[in-house]
Design an enzyme around this catalytic site. Structure first.
Site, PDB file in Angstrom:
ATOM      1  N   ASN A   7       0.787  -1.181   0.062  1.00  0.00           N
ATOM      2  CA  ASN A   7      -0.097   0.145   0.208  1.00  0.00           C
ATOM      3  C   ASN A   7       0.964   1.309  -0.054  1.00  0.00           C
ATOM      4  O   ASN A   7       1.430   1.645   1.143  1.00  0.00           O
ATOM      5  CB  ASN A   7      -0.943   0.014   1.210  1.00  0.00           C
ATOM      6  CG  ASN A   7      -1.786   1.118   1.315  1.00  0.00           C
ATOM      7  OD1 ASN A   7      -1.891   2.136   0.422  1.00  0.00           O
ATOM      8  ND2 ASN A   7      -2.619   1.019   2.291  1.00  0.00           N
ATOM      9  N   HIS A 181     -12.724   2.973  -0.226  1.00  0.00           N
ATOM     10  CA  HIS A 181     -12.550   2.131   0.827  1.00  0.00           C
ATOM     11  C   HIS A 181     -13.412   0.765   0.419  1.00  0.00           C
ATOM     12  O   HIS A 181     -13.920  -0.066   1.368  1.00  0.00           O
ATOM     13  CB  HIS A 181     -13.257   2.568   2.333  1.00  0.00           C
ATOM     14  CG  HIS A 181     -12.564   3.704   3.107  1.00  0.00           C
ATOM     15  ND1 HIS A 181     -13.297   4.554   3.796  1.00  0.00           N
ATOM     16  CD2 HIS A 181     -11.320   3.894   3.060  1.00  0.00           C
ATOM     17  CE1 HIS A 181     -12.306   5.396   4.447  1.00  0.00           C
ATOM     18  NE2 HIS A 181     -11.068   5.033   3.851  1.00  0.00           N
ATOM     19  N   ARG A 242     -10.300  15.648   7.002  1.00  0.00           N
ATOM     20  CA  ARG A 242     -11.335  16.138   6.161  1.00  0.00           C
ATOM     21  C   ARG A 242     -12.697  16.536   6.548  1.00  0.00           C
ATOM     22  O   ARG A 242     -13.118  15.607   7.343  1.00  0.00           O
ATOM     23  CB  ARG A 242     -11.426  14.862   4.961  1.00  0.00           C
ATOM     24  CG  ARG A 242     -10.060  14.408   4.181  1.00  0.00           C
ATOM     25  CD  ARG A 242     -10.192  13.285   3.239  1.00  0.00           C
ATOM     26  NE  ARG A 242      -9.152  12.282   3.583  1.00  0.00           N
ATOM     27  CZ  ARG A 242      -9.265  10.972   3.450  1.00  0.00           C
ATOM     28  NH1 ARG A 242     -10.369  10.533   2.808  1.00  0.00           N
ATOM     29  NH2 ARG A 242      -8.427  10.038   3.601  1.00  0.00           N
ATOM     30  N   GLU A 385      -8.063  -4.994   4.936  1.00  0.00           N
ATOM     31  CA  GLU A 385      -7.687  -4.780   3.661  1.00  0.00           C
ATOM     32  C   GLU A 385      -6.477  -5.592   3.040  1.00  0.00           C
ATOM     33  O   GLU A 385      -6.690  -6.177   1.909  1.00  0.00           O
ATOM     34  CB  GLU A 385      -7.446  -3.480   3.419  1.00  0.00           C
ATOM     35  CG  GLU A 385      -9.077  -2.725   3.578  1.00  0.00           C
ATOM     36  CD  GLU A 385      -8.791  -1.203   3.998  1.00  0.00           C
ATOM     37  OE1 GLU A 385      -8.294  -0.875   5.110  1.00  0.00           O
ATOM     38  OE2 GLU A 385      -8.788  -0.395   3.043  1.00  0.00           O
TER      39      GLU A 385
END
Ligand code: ADP
Length: 398
Positions: A7, A181, A242, A385
């Site tokens: 990643n 996601h 955010r 993930e």
């Protein structure tokens, strides 16, 4: 079988070497502060293998160097990746645009296409490409697979994915809701179905992925029908740094009255907003520390966060009509009992309740947090993930 999952972010590379069948992690680690100045002796690579942690100190000028250091640490830890016979390397790629909607074997053309999508994800896709190129150079004979964060949302219904702007402008610039996601929402909803011992095709689910980035999804019969993130990962829930949803009129207003250029506004909304913008801290543990001292700004940040969660919960309850599971995942969703309790408070008449003892149990496993008699199961499911990417990559290369 072993798959290396990478990643690659703008200044970091996170990685895991794992068995896609059992999920056993052989080694993992992180390269930090790539391309940044660091003090001599400051650790920039941390590598965990066989219960030991190996470190590398000093500046890492670029991703290629970072990955070379990682390969050296693997070899020092007794796992030489170049001779390990890896099944595949799985790369997390943030934006697949309209082009990619399933795990994809990487070749030169795929790398070019991912790079071309950078205008949609300028913070993410270029870093993903750099990670892919570095890994291909080090492991030229191992199949490399891209797994896209947007893929699970590729089939969103038109009404959910379309922004109500001039259709010609939208079409010319790829403006639609893509969602992010996705690997986590897909994995977690699948695990939730296992926990319920039901066929995912029969279930309507709502998933809250609450980490630094945060998103929710509505899933009908295993397919996503709505999600909170949009063209970029900025839309929707309040996040660590955010803003989530805003009146789009704020952007021209800031440009005109605060004399901010577009990069300054982008930076404001992505890096200096959300929990951090309201309270000064972006980490939930620090936020709760401040709330306990009576800090009013921290309290407001939390209230805005929960208010937004509940707004989307209400929206998705109505969209789905019937809900068979509500699941929390990621750093905050898995660990913060108060967020879960506050998000679902007072909804008994909708069949939704949280059992305080189950909710507050210090348990790392996937589990129920609703009372046994509740109509709607509420679950906590740890996301993974890396495992989802490793499995997707292993499946693709057969
Ligand atoms: P990312 O989106 O970067 O993967 P994570 O899923 O790790 O983020 O979530 C980070 C958030 O989770 C932080 O706000 C952090 O405070 C919170 N968090 C992580 N672990 C815990 C914990 N054990 N207890 C409470 N909060 C936690």
């Amino acid at each position: 079988m072993q798959v290396l999952v990478i990643n690659s972010g703008s200044s970091s590379i996170k990685y895991q070497l794992l068995d896609p069948d059992s999920g056993a992690v052989v080694a993992s680690g992180q390269v930090s502060r790539i391309g940044e100045p660091v003090a001599p002796g400051a650790p920039t690579v941390e590598h965990h293998s066989d219960g030991r942690t190996l470190e590398h100190d000093g500046a890492v000028p670029d991703h290629a160097t970072g990955l070379r250091i990682v390969f050296d640490l693997f070899a020092r830890g007794g796992h030489d990746l170049t001779t390990a016979g890896l099944t595949a390397v799985g790369h997390r790629v943030v934006h697949g645009g309209e082009v990619f909607y399933r795990p994809t074997l990487i070749d030169d053309a795929v790398v070019r296409s991912i790079d071309e999508l950078s205008s949609l994800a300028p913070l993410h896709n270029p870093a993903n490409v750099t990670g892919i190129e570095s890994a291909r150079a080090l492991l030229p004979d191992v199949p490399q697979v891209a797994v896209f964060d947007t893929a699970f949302f590729h089939g969103l219904p038109d009404a959910a994915k379309t922004y109500a702007i001039d259709a010609k402008v939208a079409a010319a610039h790829g403006i639609r809701r893509y969602g992010f996601h996705g690997t986590s929402h897909e994995y977690v909803s699948g695990r939730a179905a296992e926990l319920l011992d039901r066929d995912p095709a029969e279930l309507n689910q709502i998933v809250f992925h609450l980490g630094n980035g945060a998103s929710a999804s509505a899933i009908r019969g295993g397919r996503a029908v709505d999600t909170t993130m949009g063209l970029t990962p900025l839309e929707g829930l309040v996040m660590g740094t955010r803003s989530g949803d805003l009146d789009p009129g704020i952007v021209p207003h800031l440009a005109r009255t605060a004399n901010m250029d577009i990069d300054a506004i982008d930076n404001l909304l992505n890096r200096d907003s959300g929990i951090k913008g309201l309270s000064g801290v972006n980490d939930f543990r620090e936020l709760f520390g401040l709330i306990e001292t009576g800090d009013a700004a921290a309290r407001l940040a939390y209230d805005v966060y929960v208010h937004r969660l509940r707004r989307y919960l209400g929206a998705y309850l109505v969209e789905l009509g019937r809900v068979d599971a509500i699941t929390f995942t990621a750093g905050v969703g898995e660990n913060n009992a108060r967020v879960r309790a506050d998000a679902l408070a007072g909804l008994e008449r909708f069949g939704i309740a949280v059992d305080p003892a189950r909710n507050e149990a210090k348990d790392r496993a996937a589990r129920y947090i609703s009372p046994p008699e509740a109509e709607v199961p509420v679950l906590v499911v740890p996301t993974n993930e890396e495992l989802a990417i490793a499995r997707a990559a292993a499946r693709l290369v057969g």
